[in-house]
Scaffold this active site. Structure first.
Site, mmCIF file in Angstrom:
data_model
loop_
_atom_site.group_PDB
_atom_site.id
_atom_site.type_symbol
_atom_site.label_atom_id
_atom_site.label_comp_id
_atom_site.label_asym_id
_atom_site.label_seq_id
_atom_site.Cartn_x
_atom_site.Cartn_y
_atom_site.Cartn_z
ATOM 1 N N LEU A 19 0.826 -1.217 0.000
ATOM 2 C CA LEU A 19 0.000 0.000 0.000
ATOM 3 C C LEU A 19 0.859 1.266 0.000
ATOM 4 C CD1 LEU A 19 -2.835 -1.006 2.524
ATOM 5 C CD2 LEU A 19 -2.921 -1.052 0.034
ATOM 6 N N CYS A 20 1.960 1.230 -0.762
ATOM 7 C CA CYS A 20 2.825 2.415 -0.854
ATOM 8 C C CYS A 20 3.098 2.744 -2.327
ATOM 9 C CB CYS A 20 4.118 2.228 -0.072
ATOM 10 S SG CYS A 20 4.985 0.685 -0.376
ATOM 11 N N GLY A 21 2.063 2.641 -3.149
ATOM 12 C CA GLY A 21 2.185 3.006 -4.554
ATOM 13 C C GLY A 21 3.130 2.067 -5.295
#
Length: 288
Positions: free
Chosen positions: A88-90
């Site tokens: 969930l960090c691009g």
């Protein structure tokens, strides 16, 4: 067109998702500030010890450490890959691993063997999936990395280098530039050369106390440890910044989706009301 009840359920679901992404955005923002402070605090030490090690690589001591000796032929390469433990960090991990796999393919094309040392759960999982030979690994660093946890993992690669199992070691991580930009990098750790570290030409001389071997052994080990630690804190600052931006984008997208769903819901509701009115008017006209 979906019924009003279905649309209301979708709106409620997206609203709940938006609450989660907003909370994650705020948590990431708080962690990002701490990670950036930790990273900036480590940079001066890393730069200073890099300069000393670079000068030492151009010195002429009576003792030559294995880290300073360039191999005539590079048959095997070691790669330390620093990724995050969580997602969930691009595209942070994806961009780094894409750079790493391209470099790995280049080495394999040149007929070189490869040992990898993934730091972070994402990198470890990826290397296992592609069947890379993992020399050592480390996961579960948490939000505050400690150099004591890194020493054992890195030492396995350094021992392999000293033993001649690998002839060069590279370090891959995300370099923090600012909140909106992080740059994936691959840098050579070993062997140490002044050219790689940007040291100007010239010979450097030092007086060693108690003796050259003891000082140089300790210094170069600390140098490698500090660079790996710096890469980890840089990557963590990049991770939290990227996660904050990604969660903000997700929250904004959820808000747009909610607006579109409410518009569809209002249209469906209006159509149902219009239909009911038409039926009432039609029934009244039939009676009359």
């Amino acid at each position: 067109m979906a019924g009003s009840k279905e649309i209301r359920t979708k709106i409620k679901s997206v609203e709940n998702t938006r609450k989660i992404t907003r909370a994650m955005e705020m948590v990431a923002a708080a962690k990002m500030r701490k990670a950036q402070e930790r990273m900036r605090a480590a940079r001066p030490y890393a730069e200073k010890i890099r300069n000393v090690a670079a000068h030492l690589s151009r010195a002429n001591p009576e003792y030559k450490h294995p880290f300073l000796v360039k191999r005539e032929t590079v048959k095997n390469v070691g790669l330390i890959v620093v990724t995050s433990d969580k997602g969930l960090c691009g595209g942070l991990n994806t961009n780094l691993l894409r750079l790493a796999i391209n470099e790995m393919k280049t080495w394999e094309g040149e007929g070189k063997g490869l040992l990898v040392c993934p730091i972070g759960n994402k990198g470890f999982g990826f290397m296992n999936r592609i069947g890379a030979k993992v020399q050592s690994h480390l996961t579960g660093l948490g939000d505050t990395p400690h150099i004591e946890k890194l020493i054992g993992t890195v030492k396995a690669m350094l021992d392999a280098y000293v033993a001649g199992e690998i002839d060069a070691i590279y370090l891959s991580y995300n370099h923090f530039i600012n909140t909106m930009k992080q740059e994936p990098r691959i840098e050579q750790l070993l062997p140490l050369t002044g050219e790689k570290m940007g040291t100007s030409e010239g010979n450097w001389d030092y007086i060693y106390e108690p003796d050259a071997k003891k000082v140089i052994d300790e210094l170069l080990l600390r140098y490698i440890e500090s660079l790996v630690y710096q890469a980890v804190v840089e990557n963590m600052a990049s991770e939290q910044s990227s996660r904050m931006v990604a969660m903000k984008a997700a929250s904004d997208n959820a808000k747009s989706v909610i607006g579109e769903l409410k518009l569809v819901y209002n249209k469906a509701r209006q159509a149902a009301i219009t239909k009911e009115i038409s039926e009432i008017v039609g029934g009244a006209a039939a009676i009359g």
